[in-house]
Design an enzyme around this catalytic site. Sequence first.
Site, PDB file in Angstrom:
ATOM      1  N   ASP A   6      34.068  32.461  47.335  1.00  0.00           N
ATOM      2  CA  ASP A   6      32.941  32.893  48.162  1.00  0.00           C
ATOM      3  C   ASP A   6      32.376  31.651  48.862  1.00  0.00           C
ATOM      4  OD1 ASP A   6      32.528  35.835  47.161  1.00  0.00           O
ATOM      5  OD2 ASP A   6      32.852  34.645  45.376  1.00  0.00           O
ATOM      6  N   MET A  29      28.505  38.894  38.412  1.00  0.00           N
ATOM      7  CA  MET A  29      28.225  40.336  38.355  1.00  0.00           C
ATOM      8  C   MET A  29      29.079  40.998  37.279  1.00  0.00           C
ATOM      9  SD  MET A  29      27.318  41.476  42.200  1.00  0.00           S
ATOM     10  CE  MET A  29      28.971  41.605  42.826  1.00  0.00           C
ATOM     11  N   TYR A  72      32.407  42.029  34.762  1.00  0.00           N
ATOM     12  CA  TYR A  72      33.823  42.412  34.841  1.00  0.00           C
ATOM     13  C   TYR A  72      34.645  41.132  34.973  1.00  0.00           C
ATOM     14  CZ  TYR A  72      37.311  46.033  34.938  1.00  0.00           C
ATOM     15  OH  TYR A  72      38.342  46.867  34.591  1.00  0.00           O
ATOM     16  N   HIS A 120      36.144  33.635  36.709  1.00  0.00           N
ATOM     17  CA  HIS A 120      34.835  33.387  36.089  1.00  0.00           C
ATOM     18  C   HIS A 120      35.003  32.406  34.923  1.00  0.00           C
ATOM     19  CE1 HIS A 120      34.184  37.675  37.624  1.00  0.00           C
ATOM     20  NE2 HIS A 120      33.253  36.983  38.250  1.00  0.00           N
ATOM     21  N   GLN A 153      29.010  31.864  50.472  1.00  0.00           N
ATOM     22  CA  GLN A 153      27.942  31.922  49.461  1.00  0.00           C
ATOM     23  C   GLN A 153      27.596  30.515  48.973  1.00  0.00           C
ATOM     24  OE1 GLN A 153      27.557  35.101  46.330  1.00  0.00           O
ATOM     25  NE2 GLN A 153      28.565  33.553  45.090  1.00  0.00           N
ATOM     26  N   SER A 213      39.687  38.727  41.561  1.00  0.00           N
ATOM     27  CA  SER A 213      38.423  39.340  41.941  1.00  0.00           C
ATOM     28  C   SER A 213      38.205  40.573  41.073  1.00  0.00           C
ATOM     29  CB  SER A 213      38.479  39.778  43.418  1.00  0.00           C
ATOM     30  OG  SER A 213      37.449  40.707  43.687  1.00  0.00           O
ATOM     31  N   SER A 214      36.963  40.830  40.713  1.00  0.00           N
ATOM     32  CA  SER A 214      36.666  42.043  39.938  1.00  0.00           C
ATOM     33  C   SER A 214      37.104  43.275  40.716  1.00  0.00           C
ATOM     34  CB  SER A 214      35.168  42.130  39.637  1.00  0.00           C
ATOM     35  OG  SER A 214      34.727  40.939  39.025  1.00  0.00           O
ATOM     36  N   ARG A 215      37.095  43.188  42.047  1.00  0.00           N
ATOM     37  CA  ARG A 215      37.429  44.355  42.878  1.00  0.00           C
ATOM     38  C   ARG A 215      38.934  44.623  42.943  1.00  0.00           C
ATOM     39  NH1 ARG A 215      32.681  42.530  46.078  1.00  0.00           N
ATOM     40  NH2 ARG A 215      31.185  44.251  46.075  1.00  0.00           N
TER      41      ARG A 215
END
Length: 303
Positions: free
Chosen positions: A155, A35, A37, A42, A158, A190-192
């Site tokens: 994840d 997703m 960012y 990644h 997932q 994490s992007s968050r």
Amino acid sequence: MKAVRTIQELRHELAERRTRRSENGLAGVGFVPTMGYLHAGHASLLKKAREECGTVVLSIFVNPLQFGPNEDFDRYPRDEEKDLRLAEECGVDFVFLPSAQEMYPRPIRTTVAVSGLTERLCGASRPGHFDGVATVVSKLLNVVQPDRAYFGMKDAQQVAVVQQMTSDLNMPTEIVPCPTLRDADGLALSSRNVYLSDEERRQALSLPGTLRQAETWLAENADPSALRDRIMEGIQRSPLADIDYVEVLTYPSLLTPEEAMRQELPGDDRLLVACAVRYGKTRLIDNVLLPWNNEKKGAEVHA
Ligand code: AMP
């Protein structure tokens, strides 16, 4: 590296590449769906794909289907320029950046739903989330038709869902699970994480700090529910921690150890200790996988 925004163009580009070998003799298409960012987590997936495949495709798509009505879809962080720079550094060949219109030109009437694995953990806290994930991953796998697709074990649920889906539906892509990358202080990337204030971030270290002790605690007392209690206590030492869930389940079937014993699942040789915790408004997930000897632990569970 080429940035591509339409399915038609990506298919056209990949048609030529599919049968070609790269300069170092590698063949096949490797795919990393994200997703955006992008961060070093990644990048670790992209590097693995680069090491194993002749062509590497990265997708960046914030999928509206997997966000609930009160979740962070609108404010999910985005930085296309920075993402393209990092993708280039990782040796990506094609970045697929579809618009929502490109992915969902009309209201979608087909949903891919994986039962059994999606009722617990994030599936319980985020109703519909895994239908959104399974549906968009199916679409992306159909568009890219990769030989291998790389997913992070951060994840873990997932990964279990996507592996079940590709196996059940005979999708020809191999799913490659990759380890969780962490910052030097232990927090899973994490992007968050950008949402966290300094104080929230400091307190969020209770999550990886507690999970690091899980293996020792399980060795001391093999009872998974005692382990769960100790993990909850450890996380709650940070006053800002607001626990969504802490679960100890067998992996990859995501059953309680008691359920797994009854079903005698031969593939479940690990225990997943999975947590979702809010620090302020930010919900973080993290997990650890521990070895689990089904027969031996079974005796202890029933003792
Ligand atoms: P996202 O952009 O958050 O949807 O993540 C895209 C992919 O990167 C997923 O397969 C994630 O599991 C993986 N990923 C996210 N964070 C990490 C991390 N810290 N380490 C390894 N993989 C990650």
